[in-house]
Design a protein around this motif. Structure first.
Motif, PDB file in Angstrom:
ATOM      1  N   LEU A 154       0.991  -1.190  -0.089  1.00 15.49           N
ATOM      2  CA  LEU A 154      -0.072  -0.081  -0.119  1.00 15.49           C
ATOM      3  C   LEU A 154       0.937   1.257  -0.006  1.00 15.49           C
ATOM      4  N   ALA A 155       1.874   1.143   0.855  1.00 20.04           N
ATOM      5  CA  ALA A 155       2.767   2.509   0.952  1.00 20.04           C
ATOM      6  C   ALA A 155       3.662   2.762  -0.418  1.00 20.04           C
ATOM      7  N   ASP A 156       4.035   1.376  -1.147  1.00 23.70           N
ATOM      8  CA  ASP A 156       4.547   1.571  -2.234  1.00 23.70           C
ATOM      9  C   ASP A 156       3.709   2.224  -3.408  1.00 23.70           C
ATOM     10  N   PHE A 157       2.535   1.468  -3.466  1.00 27.53           N
ATOM     11  CA  PHE A 157       1.388   2.070  -4.374  1.00 27.53           C
ATOM     12  C   PHE A 157       1.225   3.571  -4.347  1.00 27.53           C
ATOM     13  N   PHE A 158       1.192   4.260  -3.108  1.00 25.64           N
ATOM     14  CA  PHE A 158       0.948   5.661  -3.079  1.00 25.64           C
ATOM     15  C   PHE A 158       2.275   6.377  -3.337  1.00 25.64           C
ATOM     16  N   ARG A 159       3.369   5.944  -2.999  1.00 26.75           N
ATOM     17  CA  ARG A 159       4.561   6.462  -3.490  1.00 26.75           C
ATOM     18  C   ARG A 159       4.817   6.656  -4.937  1.00 26.75           C
ATOM     19  N   SER A 160       4.606   5.583  -5.638  1.00 24.92           N
ATOM     20  CA  SER A 160       4.609   5.578  -6.894  1.00 24.92           C
ATOM     21  C   SER A 160       3.546   6.387  -7.723  1.00 24.92           C
ATOM     22  N   SER A 161       2.610   6.867  -6.975  1.00 22.85           N
ATOM     23  CA  SER A 161       1.576   7.651  -7.427  1.00 22.85           C
ATOM     24  C   SER A 161       2.150   9.183  -7.130  1.00 22.85           C
ATOM     25  N   ASP A 162       3.131   9.334  -6.572  1.00 21.17           N
ATOM     26  CA  ASP A 162       3.436  10.853  -6.218  1.00 21.17           C
ATOM     27  C   ASP A 162       3.006  11.316  -4.873  1.00 21.17           C
ATOM     28  N   PHE A 163       2.747  10.448  -3.859  1.00 23.00           N
ATOM     29  CA  PHE A 163       2.253  11.000  -2.636  1.00 23.00           C
ATOM     30  C   PHE A 163       3.646  10.461  -1.794  1.00 23.00           C
ATOM     31  N   GLU A 164       3.621  11.086  -0.491  1.00 20.46           N
ATOM     32  CA  GLU A 164       4.445  11.111   0.691  1.00 20.46           C
ATOM     33  C   GLU A 164       3.763  10.258   1.598  1.00 20.46           C
ATOM     34  N   LEU A 165       4.593   9.287   2.144  1.00 19.85           N
ATOM     35  CA  LEU A 165       3.963   8.640   3.420  1.00 19.85           C
ATOM     36  C   LEU A 165       4.102   9.444   4.563  1.00 19.85           C
ATOM     37  N   PHE A 199      -7.130  -8.753  17.458  1.00 23.12           N
ATOM     38  CA  PHE A 199      -7.607  -9.236  16.232  1.00 23.12           C
ATOM     39  C   PHE A 199      -7.603  -7.904  15.265  1.00 23.12           C
ATOM     40  N   ALA A 200      -6.541  -6.932  15.332  1.00 26.98           N
ATOM     41  CA  ALA A 200      -6.396  -6.140  14.389  1.00 26.98           C
ATOM     42  C   ALA A 200      -5.728  -6.528  13.179  1.00 26.98           C
ATOM     43  N   LYS A 201      -6.621  -6.644  11.869  1.00 26.06           N
ATOM     44  CA  LYS A 201      -6.023  -7.067  10.644  1.00 26.06           C
ATOM     45  C   LYS A 201      -6.282  -5.912   9.440  1.00 26.06           C
ATOM     46  N   GLN A 202      -6.645  -4.719  10.045  1.00 26.90           N
ATOM     47  CA  GLN A 202      -7.002  -3.651   9.121  1.00 26.90           C
ATOM     48  C   GLN A 202      -5.725  -2.606   9.250  1.00 26.90           C
ATOM     49  N   MET A 203      -5.292  -2.033   8.481  1.00 30.15           N
ATOM     50  CA  MET A 203      -4.461  -1.085   8.432  1.00 30.15           C
ATOM     51  C   MET A 203      -4.809   0.301   8.098  1.00 30.15           C
ATOM     52  N   LEU A 204      -4.281   1.322   8.709  1.00 29.92           N
ATOM     53  CA  LEU A 204      -4.345   2.743   8.379  1.00 29.92           C
ATOM     54  C   LEU A 204      -3.074   3.444   7.522  1.00 29.92           C
ATOM     55  N   GLY A 205      -3.465   4.064   6.585  1.00 30.69           N
ATOM     56  CA  GLY A 205      -2.442   4.578   5.640  1.00 30.69           C
ATOM     57  C   GLY A 205      -2.744   6.013   5.581  1.00 30.69           C
ATOM     58  N   VAL A 206      -1.914   6.903   5.870  1.00 29.99           N
ATOM     59  CA  VAL A 206      -2.010   8.342   5.689  1.00 29.99           C
ATOM     60  C   VAL A 206      -0.879   8.639   4.619  1.00 29.99           C
ATOM     61  N   PHE A 207      -1.569   9.421   3.513  1.00 30.29           N
ATOM     62  CA  PHE A 207      -0.631  10.060   2.343  1.00 30.29           C
ATOM     63  C   PHE A 207      -0.599  11.331   2.146  1.00 30.29           C
ATOM     64  N   ARG A 208       0.444  11.947   1.691  1.00 26.63           N
ATOM     65  CA  ARG A 208       0.428  13.492   1.481  1.00 26.63           C
ATOM     66  C   ARG A 208       0.764  13.710   0.069  1.00 26.63           C
ATOM     67  N   LYS A 209      -0.149  14.538  -0.729  1.00 23.56           N
ATOM     68  CA  LYS A 209       0.215  14.902  -2.112  1.00 23.56           C
ATOM     69  C   LYS A 209       1.436  15.698  -2.133  1.00 23.56           C
ATOM     70  N   LYS A 210       2.420  15.492  -2.866  1.00 22.54           N
ATOM     71  CA  LYS A 210       3.421  16.331  -2.986  1.00 22.54           C
ATOM     72  C   LYS A 210       3.064  17.631  -3.480  1.00 22.54           C
ATOM     73  N   SER A 211       3.586  18.492  -3.121  1.00 24.97           N
ATOM     74  CA  SER A 211       3.295  20.219  -3.338  1.00 24.97           C
ATOM     75  C   SER A 211       3.766  20.311  -4.756  1.00 24.97           C
ATOM     76  N   THR A 212       4.805  19.689  -5.283  1.00 24.89           N
ATOM     77  CA  THR A 212       5.462  19.875  -6.422  1.00 24.89           C
ATOM     78  C   THR A 212       4.923  19.119  -7.719  1.00 24.89           C
ATOM     79  N   THR A 213       4.006  18.346  -7.313  1.00 24.26           N
ATOM     80  CA  THR A 213       3.235  17.338  -8.384  1.00 24.26           C
ATOM     81  C   THR A 213       2.700  18.214  -9.339  1.00 24.26           C
ATOM     82  N   PRO A 214       2.818  18.078 -10.442  1.00 24.34           N
ATOM     83  CA  PRO A 214       2.258  18.769 -11.651  1.00 24.34           C
ATOM     84  C   PRO A 214       0.576  18.411 -11.533  1.00 24.34           C
TER      85      PRO A 214
END
Length: 221
Positions: A154-165, A199-214
């Motif tokens: 999940l982290a790699d997917f968002f990084r590849s989409s120009d987000f920061e973890l 029993f925790a089997k769901q994750m939480l991901g928070v990602f920031r759009k890079k300010s320099t993304t066109p």
């Protein structure tokens, strides 16, 4: 879609109590109020009905979802791959819960592009997802799941989409609200504040759009 709601995703009054506690927890990222929030794949509106924002949008493929939303929430029935109803760079916080695993690779690529487009620079995308690393036994009990995500992928997917973890919690909540845990506000608050989350089997991901993304406008040729 109607059959899915009647079998896998039925209404549950206790869900609202749990979601109020989840939103309180998420305030460390979204604040106690912000300008514009969108819930993508809103379902029964548990998040968007309870989050504080000046403007609230809800998106779902199922048009019947509109009937579960409060009057101040603006609803659009559309695909996650086409959010053209939302203006470019107009959203501070985009949220999804148990959405991305229902998309194919091609759909994920298009959806990520739309998330980038609608978010303002430094806007956040917050998502809750089943974590295959812990939920591999029950992950495909839901017949609509197409894509496997772990906390790493999940982290790699968002990084590849120009987000920061910003943050990744590998164990956030149980796989389903149908779990054995009682559905109360206070117990959920205690659960989320604990280092040990049974029993925790769901994750939480928070990602920031890079300010320099066109910005790629939907109107661009």
């Amino acid at each position: 879609m109607a059959s899915y709601y009647s079998t896998r995703y039925t209404p549950d009054p206790g869900r609202t109590k749990v979601w109020r506690a989840i939103i309180n927890y998420l305030e460390k990222y979204i604040g106690t109020s912000c300008e514009v929030v969108i819930d993508i794949g809103c379902g029964y509106g548990d998040f968007i009905n309870n989050v504080n924002a000046q403007k609230r949008y809800a998106i779902d493929l199922n048009p019947d979802a509109a009937g579960y939303l409060i009057d101040s929430v603006e609803f659009r029935s559309t695909q996650v791959t086409d959010l053209s109803c939302i203006a470019d760079a107009s959203v501070d916080i985009a949220f999804s819960s148990n959405l991305l695993e229902h998309l194919s690779d091609d759909e994920l690529t298009l959806a990520a592009s739309e998330f980038q487009r609608i978010l303002r620079p430094n806007g956040l995308f917050i998502t809750m997802q089943p974590n295959f690393y812990y939920a591999y036994r029950e992950y495909f009990d839901d017949f609509t799941h197409k894509k496997i995500f772990s906390h790493e992928s999940l982290a790699d997917f968002f990084r590849s989409s120009d987000f920061e973890l910003v943050a990744m919690e590998k164990r956030f909540l149980p796989f389903s609200l149908k779990s054995r845990l009682p559905k109360t506000y206070f117990l959920t608050r205690i659960y989320l504040s604990s280092f040990y989350r049974p029993f925790a089997k769901q994750m939480l991901g928070v990602f920031r759009k890079k300010s320099t993304t066109p910005l790629i406008s939907k109107d661009a040729s």
